[in-house]
Enzyme design. Structure first.
Site, PDB file in Angstrom:
ATOM      1  N   THR A 100      35.629  48.259  43.796  1.00  0.00           N
ATOM      2  CA  THR A 100      36.362  49.466  43.086  1.00  0.00           C
ATOM      3  C   THR A 100      35.640  50.251  42.527  1.00  0.00           C
ATOM      4  O   THR A 100      34.918  50.022  41.541  1.00  0.00           O
ATOM      5  CB  THR A 100      37.610  48.960  42.149  1.00  0.00           C
ATOM      6  OG1 THR A 100      38.192  47.897  42.838  1.00  0.00           O
ATOM      7  CG2 THR A 100      38.382  50.139  41.695  1.00  0.00           C
ATOM      8  N   LYS A 129      43.974  52.556  46.087  1.00  0.00           N
ATOM      9  CA  LYS A 129      43.804  51.599  45.217  1.00  0.00           C
ATOM     10  C   LYS A 129      43.959  52.131  43.943  1.00  0.00           C
ATOM     11  O   LYS A 129      44.991  51.394  42.916  1.00  0.00           O
ATOM     12  CB  LYS A 129      42.525  50.921  45.230  1.00  0.00           C
ATOM     13  CG  LYS A 129      41.909  50.228  43.963  1.00  0.00           C
ATOM     14  CD  LYS A 129      42.084  48.664  44.132  1.00  0.00           C
ATOM     15  CE  LYS A 129      41.814  47.993  42.784  1.00  0.00           C
ATOM     16  NZ  LYS A 129      41.984  46.553  43.021  1.00  0.00           N
ATOM     17  N   LYS A 135      39.650  49.962  33.356  1.00  0.00           N
ATOM     18  CA  LYS A 135      38.681  50.423  34.413  1.00  0.00           C
ATOM     19  C   LYS A 135      39.461  51.405  35.703  1.00  0.00           C
ATOM     20  O   LYS A 135      39.042  52.495  35.864  1.00  0.00           O
ATOM     21  CB  LYS A 135      37.701  49.403  35.124  1.00  0.00           C
ATOM     22  CG  LYS A 135      36.870  49.792  36.394  1.00  0.00           C
ATOM     23  CD  LYS A 135      36.356  48.800  37.172  1.00  0.00           C
ATOM     24  CE  LYS A 135      35.380  49.437  38.332  1.00  0.00           C
ATOM     25  NZ  LYS A 135      34.756  48.487  39.164  1.00  0.00           N
TER      26      LYS A 135
HETATM   27  P1  NAD Z   1      31.451  40.458  38.761  1.00  0.00           P
HETATM   28  O1  NAD Z   1      31.125  40.939  37.342  1.00  0.00           O
HETATM   29  O2  NAD Z   1      32.052  39.037  38.559  1.00  0.00           O
HETATM   30  O3  NAD Z   1      30.598  40.553  39.810  1.00  0.00           O
HETATM   31  C1  NAD Z   1      29.650  41.655  40.317  1.00  0.00           C
HETATM   32  C2  NAD Z   1      28.490  41.055  40.828  1.00  0.00           C
HETATM   33  O4  NAD Z   1      27.586  42.066  41.131  1.00  0.00           O
HETATM   34  C3  NAD Z   1      27.550  40.219  39.734  1.00  0.00           C
HETATM   35  O5  NAD Z   1      27.355  38.771  40.066  1.00  0.00           O
HETATM   36  C4  NAD Z   1      26.346  40.933  39.242  1.00  0.00           C
HETATM   37  O6  NAD Z   1      25.309  40.152  38.805  1.00  0.00           O
HETATM   38  C5  NAD Z   1      26.153  41.720  40.753  1.00  0.00           C
HETATM   39  N1  NAD Z   1      25.569  42.868  40.605  1.00  0.00           N
HETATM   40  C6  NAD Z   1      25.239  43.867  39.432  1.00  0.00           C
HETATM   41  N2  NAD Z   1      24.411  44.689  40.076  1.00  0.00           N
HETATM   42  C7  NAD Z   1      23.771  43.964  41.219  1.00  0.00           C
HETATM   43  C8  NAD Z   1      22.783  44.765  41.869  1.00  0.00           C
HETATM   44  N3  NAD Z   1      22.056  45.949  41.598  1.00  0.00           N
HETATM   45  N4  NAD Z   1      22.489  44.018  43.159  1.00  0.00           N
HETATM   46  C9  NAD Z   1      22.978  42.945  43.056  1.00  0.00           C
HETATM   47  N5  NAD Z   1      23.854  42.431  42.743  1.00  0.00           N
HETATM   48  C10 NAD Z   1      24.236  43.107  41.676  1.00  0.00           C
HETATM   49  O7  NAD Z   1      32.895  41.386  38.948  1.00  0.00           O
HETATM   50  P2  NAD Z   1      34.028  40.935  40.129  1.00  0.00           P
HETATM   51  O8  NAD Z   1      35.210  40.610  39.226  1.00  0.00           O
HETATM   52  O9  NAD Z   1      33.599  40.079  41.197  1.00  0.00           O
HETATM   53  O10 NAD Z   1      34.441  42.490  40.459  1.00  0.00           O
HETATM   54  C11 NAD Z   1      33.695  43.099  41.601  1.00  0.00           C
HETATM   55  C12 NAD Z   1      34.277  44.298  42.011  1.00  0.00           C
HETATM   56  O11 NAD Z   1      35.753  43.871  42.640  1.00  0.00           O
HETATM   57  C13 NAD Z   1      34.584  45.259  41.102  1.00  0.00           C
HETATM   58  O12 NAD Z   1      34.476  46.511  41.364  1.00  0.00           O
HETATM   59  C14 NAD Z   1      35.912  45.264  40.435  1.00  0.00           C
HETATM   60  O13 NAD Z   1      36.719  46.205  39.781  1.00  0.00           O
HETATM   61  C15 NAD Z   1      36.634  44.781  41.843  1.00  0.00           C
HETATM   62  N6  NAD Z   1      37.808  44.032  41.714  1.00  0.00           N
HETATM   63  C16 NAD Z   1      38.072  42.957  40.804  1.00  0.00           C
HETATM   64  C17 NAD Z   1      39.186  42.209  40.464  1.00  0.00           C
HETATM   65  C18 NAD Z   1      39.172  41.039  39.940  1.00  0.00           C
HETATM   66  O14 NAD Z   1      40.459  40.260  39.373  1.00  0.00           O
HETATM   67  N7  NAD Z   1      38.177  40.359  39.156  1.00  0.00           N
HETATM   68  C19 NAD Z   1      40.211  42.612  41.451  1.00  0.00           C
HETATM   69  C20 NAD Z   1      40.056  43.551  42.441  1.00  0.00           C
HETATM   70  C21 NAD Z   1      38.904  44.186  42.382  1.00  0.00           C
END
Ligand code: NAD
Length: 290
Positions: free
Chosen positions: A87, A162, A237
């Site tokens: 997102t 979204k 966010k």
């Molecule tokens: P998270 O923080 O668990 O995962 C993000 C991952 O990206 C981490 O493991 C981090 O180490 C990695 N990362 C960061 N910078 C990086 C880079 N430069 N290279 C490689 N890896 C890198 O977050 P999440 O909950 O998995 O969410 C991911 C996305 O999904 C976000 O944009 C969030 O808004 C969206 N989202 C999350 C949810 C939820 O319920 N968690 C629901 C819908 C959408």
């Protein structure tokens, strides 16, 4: 397919595992030390992207997406697809898509709803933006990771859908919580309130499917001490992204702006961080009219 998967966190990890379980070759990279069933980990985003048919990104925000895209786009083979499921702000989604297309790639922005449970169960909903050919190239992957994919339009349309959806969600959750708190003060039983509203014109997903009052309606985070679920900071966010988009598009969104202000206060100055976004109800319960 050979799939590069970058960002193997709470969402990306189980999504990548589901693709591997379905028989795809998944090569993953995350900055953090992770281990994902069936996924071969490599030492850089570029290594994950090289020779992939599709590169999927699942990253925290638009700035990180832009940085990763700068690295991986030159490493991808012509005709491959860059599929971003994070997102992020609409402007970053459009900029990355334009950069990918200029390099001879296909691009899709496809943020998800369904949360961690949906990622693990392969039941996410994808809201996709991009050309028809690009969407078709990744549609089989949506079928594995999710239960529904809507092609919303050109680049950025997925992110637009979204954040508009989640702006409605934030506003209706606040409205539902403040109405419950008012009902309490008027001496109205919460179950009766639910029985009426859930079948009347005040109904919404927040009331009917995710009721913020414990012991009322279907099981929800309210029945589990407001453990997320969908954390208040993730709602914040998305509300911030909606207001950023409203600013660039010159749209008047007063309720969205108020919802952003209230969730900011809840997360930054009160006890909202780490709690489900429906914990707005105990917040209102404790307060009097200012
Ligand atoms: P998270 O923080 O668990 O995962 C993000 C991952 O990206 C981490 O493991 C981090 O180490 C990695 N990362 C960061 N910078 C990086 C880079 N430069 N290279 C490689 N890896 C890198 O977050 P999440 O909950 O998995 O969410 C991911 C996305 O999904 C976000 O944009 C969030 O808004 C969206 N989202 C999350 C949810 C939820 O319920 N968690 C629901 C819908 C959408």
């Amino acid at each position: 397919m050979r799939i590069g998967f970058i960002g193997l966190g709470n969402m990306g990890g189980p999504m990548a595992a589901n693709l591997a379980k379905a028989g795809h070759e998944v090569i993953g990279f995350d900055m953090a030390d992770v281990a994902i069933d069936g996924v071969r980990l490599v030492a850089s985003a570029t290594a994950a992207a090289t020779d992939a048919d599709v590169v999927i990104t699942m990253l925290p925000n638009g700035a990180i997406l832009r940085a990763v895209a700068n690295d991986v786009i030159p490493a991808m083979r012509a005709g491959a697809t860059l599929l971003d499921c994070s997102t992020v702000d609409v402007d970053s989604a459009r900029a990355v898509a334009a950069q990918a297309e200029a390099a001879g790639l296909l691009a899709v922005d496809a943020p998800v709803s369904g949360g961690i449970g949906g990622a693990a169960g392969g039941t996410l909903t994808f809201m996709a933006g991009g050309g028809a050919e690009a969407f078709a190239s990744v549609a089989p992957l949506f079928d594995i990771m999710g239960q529904k994919a809507v092609h919303c339009g050109d680049a950025g349309a997925g992110q637009a859908a979204k954040i508009c959806n989640n702006m409605i969600l934030g506003v209706t959750m606040i409205a539902t919580c403040e109405a419950f708190a008012l009902a309490d003060k008027l001496g109205l039983d919460r179950q009766k309130m639910f029985d009426v509203v859930s079948t009347s014109s005040g109904y919404s997903w927040s009331m009917n499917a995710y009721c913020p009052a414990p012991g009322v309606g279907p099981q929800s985070p309210a029945d589990n001490g407001y453990v997320p679920g969908f954390a208040a900071e993730l709602m914040l966010k998305d509300l911030r992204l909606s207001q950023q988009a409203a600013g660039s598009a010159d749209a008047d969104t007063p309720m969205g702006a108020l919802a952003e202000a209230l969730y900011t206060q809840f997360v930054e100055d009160e006890d909202g961080a780490g709690r489900d976004f429906s914990a707005m109800l105990p917040r209102f319960e404790k307060r009097n009219r200012a």
